[in-house]
Scaffold this active site. Structure first.
Site, short mmCIF file in Angstrom:
data_model
loop_
_atom_site.label_atom_id
_atom_site.label_comp_id
_atom_site.label_asym_id
_atom_site.label_seq_id
_atom_site.Cartn_x
_atom_site.Cartn_y
_atom_site.Cartn_z
CB SER A 659 -0.96 -0.04 1.20
OG SER A 659 -1.98 0.91 1.06
CG ASP A 732 -6.72 -2.56 -3.90
OD1 ASP A 732 -7.51 -2.28 -2.99
OD2 ASP A 732 -5.53 -2.23 -3.90
CG HIS A 766 -5.54 -2.64 0.07
ND1 HIS A 766 -4.91 -2.02 -0.99
CD2 HIS A 766 -4.94 -2.16 1.20
CE1 HIS A 766 -3.98 -1.20 -0.53
NE2 HIS A 766 -3.99 -1.26 0.79
#
Length: 790
Positions: A659, A732, A766
């Site tokens: 991330s 995601d 994610h």
């Protein structure tokens, strides 16, 4: 000749297909990965009764491949009329902590539990679970262990929360259920009009979101799956009574006396730019029969919330726990805009049944309201406010009757060394929570961060004298957390204890004598790994900011060996060096393995520096202007330190992040030669695609174009000469990290002659949930680092 050419083509196709299969790491890693993990305990407050439970750590790809709908920021299964639960439970045992007796509840082996909810006297437990045709309920009698199925009740769990709750009589459930309805096709129908969006000159600085409504048919699907019928369900005989008419209820909660129902209802028009929680909504009070008593507020689409601000309409509606039916909420005094200069940012008001007249102002906050902790004493509370400009929090003890106010806390919320801990709560007979209070004493549990690592604690704080007394602190060399009190005398607790060489288990501790009694005897499922060399390391960067991280070494490491190094980090913003230098790691936990853990890389012969400090320090408005410089300086400091100790070969350093950490990886490679290789997972690389801010960045692209360009590694793809592996979940939904970010970054690297690989994980978000996906990620990580570091 044709036959020969056809054969070559078929062989080529076969090779191409085989190269696209899911990979797996070596067998010893798979054995560790697949080892069943022990359960956990959930203690019923102030008792010797506990629930032993466990959950499924990985899904199958077949489960993730189930048909899903993406609606208004949610991903739901039309079969279940609910989100797919990625880590469902499968075990419920009742445990007597005094005798050690376990009562196993007989459940199907393949059960997928979503929620476990005790009634207020802990005599029954409601359990929601995934059935073939939706979410259903059964009730467990705690005394006998017998199960009663409520087969006629179909739960609407589309929002994923607040779908089932108990009433005060301990036998009735409030359920958001699926109403009677027709059949809805998920296929796109013939459009009846174009998709039109318009703006009228008002600013709407909203961030980018995924899984939004796209067209009229999506709106119809949203209404179909998210509309609920509220029911009162008798848990003994399964009989149900309707409350009001079906609607899209985000949340519903009965007043403490169970005479009124607070509901937030979503209204039209919906948005194609924002998720459901920004949609127009009404806050309503109904009576028990479903008749409207009061419309508290009717709020428009929240598409004009300033960056770092809040809605201008009333917010945070909640019941006061120890009143019969009193609502408390918050109103902004600055239009929700943090840049507006005012004496007070918010005010807190209340309104009691029968909800006529004007709300009564309780108090005002200088800074932004940040929450209320209600006391065991009726008119007492502790409220917190947040100073956005300085990252400070303030908490106050407040008496609603007398207006007396005393400050309890004033510190940077980044100052973890002086964090007093979280208040310990107790459940009232009405099912709401208040903080535990014994005379003038309250109780807190904290992480106990220190320069030497974390040493969790339980403390008693006197509200009158403001003196704190430590009742329990983790012992040296261990990591031990307070779990619960086991009696009303508050002299016995349960802790969860572990060390680098001792597997985690639960213990009772007598607070008077200090005597400990082990109550669980869970064993390491991977006895072949009894320890993994690790230590907290401390070093400084060139501007004298102290940094730290947790270093793992291979089990067979010999002093003097120079290892390839892998740095893992996640940048974090600070306003001062004092808090930026604080240590948030601990070295006293057992080396457990879960998911695609970086500890596997230590087993493969690497030095792994996990959670390396990457503080970005400065004024909150402009802190990221020196993001690149501070980032590289932090990475260089870690390399210099470990090289100086003779542990690593500084020419063989890799960097990995997820991330915002992936964003970090690409920037390090783009703006330095510190690392020889990188792995970036689920990241964002072109900040012009997140133009209304990212992470804690407060400026828009149009306010700081040069900055957005500077920190976008996509713009410097031609400068990245080191190999970069990009991994991303194909579904995601995280704001700002759309898969297109990794796709475009790969295209940029490829177009500029870089060395790169793009791995898109089908059906993943994610984070990665499927067993095959995680094993594939492990295999790719090990293969990539082995190829370019070893």
């Amino acid at each position: 000749m044709r036959k020969y050419i056809l054969t070559l083509i078929l062989i080529s196709i076969g090779l191409m297909l085989s190269s696209q299969e899911y990979k797996e790491p070596e067998e010893y890693i798979k054995k560790i990965f697949d080892a069943p993990q022990p359960p956990y305990l959930s203690i019923v407050q102030y008792s010797n009764f506990a629930v032993e439970a466990n959950y499924r750590r990985y899904q199958t790809l077949e489960q993730l491949a189930e048909k899903k709908l993406h609606l208004a920021g949610k991903e739901i299964s039309p079969r279940l009329n609910a989100e797919i639960e990625r880590w469902p439970g499968y075990m419920v045992n009742f445990v007597d902590l005094e005798t050690g007796e376990r009562r196993k509840i007989d459940l199907p082996e393949d059960i997928k539990i979503r929620q476990r909810i005790f009634n207020n006297d802990y005599s029954k437990m409601a359990v929601s679970y995934e059935a073939e045709n939706g979410i259903k309920l059964f009730i467990i009698d705690v005394k006998t262990g017998k199960i009663k199925h409520l087969n006629k009740i179909m739960v609407n769990d589309a929002f994923g929360y607040n779908s089932v709750s108990w009433l005060n009589d301990n036998k009735t459930l409030l359920v958001k259920s699926i109403p009677k309805r027709g059949i809805m096709t998920d296929e796109i129908t013939v459009p009846t009009a174009p998709i039109v969006q318009s703006t009228n000159g008002k600013k709407s600085t909203v961030r980018t979101y995924q899984n939004l409504l796209q067209n009229q048919h999506d709106e119809e699907l949203f209404e179909y799956y998210f509309t609920s019928q509220l029911l009162l369900v008798n848990s003994k005989n399964g009989k149900a009574k309707k409350i009001g008419e079906p609607a899209i209820y985000m949340s519903v909660e009965f007043s403490p006396n169970n005479e009124y129902l607070l509901a937030s209802r979503i209204n039209k028009p919906y948005s194609y730019l924002l998720p459901y929680y920004y949609f127009p909504k009404s806050y309503l009070v109904f009576d028990k029969a479903g008749n409207l008593v009061k419309e508290l507020s009717n709020q428009p689409l929240q598409d004009q919330i300033p960056i770092g601000g809040t809605r201008k309409e009333p917010r945070n509606y909640n019941w006061q726990p120890l009143k019969e039916a009193t609502l408390v909420w918050v109103e902004a005094l600055d239009e929700g805009d943090p840049k507006v200069e005012v004496e007070n940012r918010d005010r807190v008001v209340s309104l009691s049944a029968p909800f006529t007249g004007e709300p009564k102002e309780l108090f005002r906050t200088k800074y932004r309201y940040n929450g209320i902790d209600w006391s065991s004493d009726v008119d007492e509370l502790i409220y917190t406010e947040y100073d956005r400009d300085n990252f400070w929090i303030y908490s106050y003890l407040y008496n609603l009757k007398t207006g007396a106010k005393e400050q309890l806390e004033a510190r940077s919320y980044k100052d973890i060394y002086n964090d007093p801990g979280d208040l310990i709560y107790k459940k009232t007979k009405n099912g709401l929570y208040v903080f535990l209070k014994n005379g003038e004493k309250v109780y807190r549990r904290g992480n106990g961060a220190t320069p030497e690592g974390k040493y969790p604690f339980l403390a008693e704080f006197d509200l009158k004298t403001k003196e704190s007394k430590t009742l329990f602190r983790c012992k040296e060399g261990f990591y031990e957390k307070f779990i619960a009190f086991t009696n009303k005398e508050l002299d016995e607790i349960v802790i969860y204890s572990q060390s680098k060489t001792v597997w985690p288990n639960y213990y009772k501790v007598d607070l008077n004598s200090g005597e400990r009694t082990q109550i669980t005897f869970y064993k390491n499922p991977n006895p072949q790994i009894e320890s993994l060399p690790s230590e907290l390391v401390y070093y400084s960067r060139k501007d004298s900011i102290p940094l730290s991280g947790k270093l793992y070494l291979p089990p067979n490491y010999k002093e003097g060996d120079k290892l390839p190094l892998i740095i893992h980090a996640y940048p974090e913003e600070f306003v001062d060096s004092a808090t930026a230098s604080q240590v948030s790691n601990t070295d006293n936990i057992y080396p457990k393995f879960s998911g695609a853990s970086l500890k596997y890389l230590a087993l493969e012969g690497y030095a792994v520096l996990q959670n390396a400090s990457i503080p970005i320090i400065g004024d909150p408005e402009t802190v990221n202007d020196t993001f690149i410089e501070q980032l590289n300086s932090s990475v260089e400091a870690a390399i210099d330190y470990l090289d100086g100790r003779g542990i690593i070969d500084r020419e063989r350093v890799g960097i990995i992040g997820h991330s915002y950490g992936a964003f970090m990886v690409a920037n390090v490679l783009a703006h330095s030669d510190l690392c020889a290789v990188g792995i970036a997972k689920s990241g964002a690389y072109n900040r012009t695609l997140t133009p209304f801010g990212f992470q804690s960045e407060r400026r828009t692209f149009w306010e700081a174009k040069d900055f957005y360009f500077k920190v976008s590694p996509f713009m410097y793809a031609d400068k990245i000469k080191e190999p970069l592996l990009l991994i991303h979940g194909e579904d995601d939904p995280n704001s700002g990290t759309f898969p297109i970010q990794s796709k475009r970054m790969y295209h940029a690297l490829k177009g500029n002659g870089g060395t790169a690989k793009l791995v898109l994980l089908p059906l993943e978000g994610h984070g990665y949930a499927a067993r095959k996906s995680n094993l594939h990620v492990l295999a790719e990580m090990i293969e990539w680092f082995n190829k370019y570091l070893k």
